[in-house]
Scaffold this active site. Structure first.
Site, PDB file in Angstrom:
ATOM      1  N   HIS A   1      44.657  46.743  36.787  1.00  0.00           N
ATOM      2  CA  HIS A   1      45.920  46.982  37.498  1.00  0.00           C
ATOM      3  C   HIS A   1      46.824  47.987  36.775  1.00  0.00           C
ATOM      4  O   HIS A   1      48.044  47.977  36.985  1.00  0.00           O
ATOM      5  CB  HIS A   1      46.679  45.679  37.759  1.00  0.00           C
ATOM      6  CG  HIS A   1      45.910  44.726  38.633  1.00  0.00           C
ATOM      7  ND1 HIS A   1      45.555  45.029  39.925  1.00  0.00           N
ATOM      8  CD2 HIS A   1      45.416  43.501  38.385  1.00  0.00           C
ATOM      9  CE1 HIS A   1      44.883  44.009  40.440  1.00  0.00           C
ATOM     10  NE2 HIS A   1      44.787  43.072  39.532  1.00  0.00           N
TER      11      HIS A   1
ATOM     12  N   ASP B   1      41.922  51.540  35.909  1.00  0.00           N
ATOM     13  CA  ASP B   1      41.136  51.209  37.091  1.00  0.00           C
ATOM     14  C   ASP B   1      40.311  52.409  37.559  1.00  0.00           C
ATOM     15  O   ASP B   1      39.207  52.245  38.082  1.00  0.00           O
ATOM     16  CB  ASP B   1      42.047  50.724  38.220  1.00  0.00           C
ATOM     17  CG  ASP B   1      42.491  49.282  38.020  1.00  0.00           C
ATOM     18  OD1 ASP B   1      41.993  48.638  37.077  1.00  0.00           O
ATOM     19  OD2 ASP B   1      43.339  48.813  38.787  1.00  0.00           O
TER      20      ASP B   1
ATOM     21  N   ASP C   1      43.218  56.140  41.229  1.00  0.00           N
ATOM     22  CA  ASP C   1      43.793  54.844  41.586  1.00  0.00           C
ATOM     23  C   ASP C   1      45.313  54.970  41.503  1.00  0.00           C
ATOM     24  O   ASP C   1      45.835  55.796  40.744  1.00  0.00           O
ATOM     25  CB  ASP C   1      43.304  53.758  40.624  1.00  0.00           C
ATOM     26  CG  ASP C   1      43.830  52.384  41.008  1.00  0.00           C
ATOM     27  OD1 ASP C   1      43.317  51.812  41.997  1.00  0.00           O
ATOM     28  OD2 ASP C   1      44.753  51.895  40.346  1.00  0.00           O
TER      29      ASP C   1
ATOM     30  N   GLU D   1      49.169  52.614  41.540  1.00  0.00           N
ATOM     31  CA  GLU D   1      49.880  51.340  41.502  1.00  0.00           C
ATOM     32  C   GLU D   1      51.130  51.484  42.359  1.00  0.00           C
ATOM     33  O   GLU D   1      51.785  52.544  42.353  1.00  0.00           O
ATOM     34  CB  GLU D   1      50.247  50.953  40.073  1.00  0.00           C
ATOM     35  CG  GLU D   1      49.056  50.792  39.137  1.00  0.00           C
ATOM     36  CD  GLU D   1      48.047  49.753  39.589  1.00  0.00           C
ATOM     37  OE1 GLU D   1      48.458  48.788  40.268  1.00  0.00           O
ATOM     38  OE2 GLU D   1      46.853  49.904  39.276  1.00  0.00           O
TER      39      GLU D   1
END
Length: 274
Positions: free
Chosen positions: A160, A165, A21, A23
């Site tokens: 998040h 995540d 994942d 960000e």
């Protein structure tokens, strides 16, 4: 950006993969930046390694993104730049299948930033847990990661953040694997090359599991052999099988005049379907 080297989207269940994942500072893969990558390497359904890194952005992180992700400008001020982190991430991933939730967003972002930093793009095949959920959880009205964490009773308190995540996505995929992967899929033969023929499989298969292929061969009166011999008719080669001992032996037997045909997984897929 034309992503001509992007890998294929798969819908099956595998035991070896990297779930990841990212960000970012926004939704635009060209104009916004990656500020964190988290990834988990899984072998035989078990976690064997993790990767996490902040990335120092060229522009300040907005208060909106800080409130959403919990990542502040102070947290990334001493981080590596994006090129260094992407190189480390690519090394961590290798040629493994990638898994993520709404994973096209993450893959496209990483792909584009690799290109922007004059690095080879991300060409790994991938599995989207969002797509899997829509297939198997048809009664759900929403398929957000938080929704799946709730129905599978997964702790998602630190949402998040990239590694958290990734962990949530891993447990979501593992729950779906336990629920659905144990039910073998019935494969249909479109072009029967299997009857009375001897098959050996080398390398990792992606679209179908090795067990599904072996079951299909046996149900169509074929023969399975773990080793390459003079009786072998077909060698099925998945990824990382081109340099295997089985491939070396097969090529030597072919050189000696034995009729062994080598079939790639892509060629095999054209002969079968669900």
């Amino acid at each position: 950006m034309n992503r001509i080297y992007k890998g294929d989207s798969l819908t099956g269940f595998v035991k070896d993969y990297v779930v990841f994942d990212i960000e970012t500072t926004g939704l635009d893969s060209i104009h916004n930046e990656i500020i964190e990558i988290g990834a988990i390497k899984v072998v035989d359904n078990e976690i064997v390694d993790t990767f996490q890194s902040f990335i120092k952005p060229k522009h300040r992180i907005s208060s909106f993104i800080t409130n959403l992700t919990g990542i502040s400008n102070d947290m990334v001020k001493d981080a590596l730049d994006v090129r260094e982190v992407l190189m480390l991430f690519k090394e961590f991933v290798g040629d493994d299948i990638l898994i993520g939730h709404n994973v096209n967003f993450d893959i496209n972002f990483v792909y584009d930033h690799l290109i922007l930093n004059n690095l080879y793009p991300l060409d790994n095949n991938y599995i989207d847990t969002l797509r899997l959920s829509r297939k198997y959880n048809k009664k759900l009205s929403h398929h957000r990661l938080s929704d799946l964490a709730t129905i599978y009773h997964i702790d998602n308190n630190n949402a998040h953040r990239a590694l958290n995540d990734a962990y949530t996505t891993y447990y979501v995929y593992k729950h779906m694997y336990d629920l659905y992967a144990t039910k073998p899929r019935k494969l249909k033969v479109l072009d029967n090359i299997f009857e009375n023929k001897c098959f050996t499989i080398s390398g990792r298969l992606h679209k179908y599991t090795k067990e599904e292929i072996e079951t299909m061969i046996l149900e169509n009166n074929g023969i399975i052999d773990e080793d390459i011999t003079i009786s072998t008719n077909y060698l099925i080669v998945g990824s990382n099988g081109n340099n295997s001992t089985k491939m070396i032996i097969a090529k030597e037997l072919i050189r000696l005049g034995y009729n062994i045909q080598i079939i790639t997984e892509e060629e095999l897929n054209k002969k079968i379907s669900l």
